[in-house]
Write an enzyme that holds these catalytic residues in place. Structure first.
Site, PDB file in Angstrom:
ATOM      1  CE1 TYR A 131      -3.897   2.304   0.724  1.00  0.00           C
ATOM      2  CE2 TYR A 131      -2.325   3.385   2.189  1.00  0.00           C
ATOM      3  CZ  TYR A 131      -3.533   3.386   1.503  1.00  0.00           C
ATOM      4  OH  TYR A 131      -4.368   4.483   1.599  1.00  0.00           O
ATOM      5  CE  LYS A 182      -3.558   4.683  -1.906  1.00  0.00           C
ATOM      6  NZ  LYS A 182      -4.627   5.105  -2.842  1.00  0.00           N
TER       7      LYS A 182
END
Length: 285
Positions: free
Chosen positions: A170, A174
């Site tokens: 994650y 990002k």
């Protein structure tokens, strides 16, 4: 008085819940027609109905798409242009935070690939087809409409600083969204196409609450928050509305942090009571 997004059209991914749903409501409130895209069509349909009932003067159309699939993202953009005549706002908001996403030693390759396909490749596809559509936008001086538009990509505070709870795929996805957004903003600035990253802090949304599934994990996040509370989805929707509107006309390539001060904190006021979010934001009918 005309709304801030009057005569404009928007496509929002992940529109069935959380930031996407709250943004759909706010964008419609300000006059935009919206294509509400979600991988779960039932959620998109419910959200679309909710928007239409509250704002009958705008179009709110549900659409099912998996943003990791190029043809489905293209189909969504094509439908928005067909239904609304143009695409002015693309909010690449859909994303996942998998419960098995961990550190470099424990994260399985399949979890890494799934996360990258949705969180990064999905944003790439969204940017690609939104840019192609925005280049074709007709000019209408009377309505203040021109070629170009605003693309908003949801990143995260973890793209800027490490997370206390390991979530390597994650975080990496990002961070890549942040870098990609900056570069695209530079490439397309002279075309009137603005691209900005929205960097939420920890929010009280199903996505994060499902990931922080123990009190211990929640407290590891809260202890770092100067405001002492998780953010609300509508607080991020307000930021997205600003980036979508003409009020941000001289803003592109930014990392817009809406994180309760988290990324600026060295220490927090431990022991001080946390202020609740404004009632006007969380108790809306």
């Amino acid at each position: 008085m005309p709304g801030r997004l009057q005569h404009r059209s928007a496509l929002i991914t992940g529109a069935g819940s959380g930031i996407g749903l709250e943004s759909s409501i706010l964008f419609a409130q300000e006059g935009a027609n919206i294509l509400l895209v979600d991988v779960n069509f039932e959620n998109a349909e419910k959200a679309s109905k909710q928007v239409s009932e509250r704002f009958p003067n705008v179009k709110a159309i549900p659409f099912k798409a998996d943003v990791s699939k190029e043809d489905e993202v293209k189909a969504a953009v094509d439908l928005a242009v067909k239904e609304f005549g143009r695409l002015d706002i693309m909010f690449n908001n859909a994303g996942i935070m998998h419960s098995e996403d961990d550190n470099a030693l424990n994260t399985e390759e399949s979890i890494w690939d799934l996360t990258m396909n949705i969180n990064l490749k999905g944003v790439w596809w969204g940017c690609k087809y939104a840019i192609l559509a925005m280049r074709q936008n007709p000019t209408d001086e009377a309505k203040g409409l021109h070629t170009g538009g605003s693309i908003i990509n949801t990143a995260s505070f973890v793209a800027i600083m490490g997370a206390a709870t390991p979530q390597l795929a994650y975080t990496a996805s990002k961070g890549a969204v942040l870098a990609m957004t900056r570069e695209l903003a530079m490439v397309h600035a002279r075309e009137g196409i603005r691209l900005n990253s929205l960097c939420p802090g920890p929010l009280k949304t199903p996505l994060l609450m499902d990931f922080l599934n123990t009190d211990e994990k929640k407290q590891r996040r809260l202890i770092h928050l100067p405001m002492g509370r998780f953010g609300e989805a509508v607080e991020l929707a307000n930021a997205a509305l600003f980036l979508a509107s003409g009020e941000s006309s001289y803003i592109t390539g930014t990392d817009f942090k809406v994180d309760g001060g988290l990324s600026s904190a060295y220490v927090t006021a431990i022991g001080e009571p946390a202020l609740p979010p404004p009632a006007s934001l969380v108790n809306r009918s």
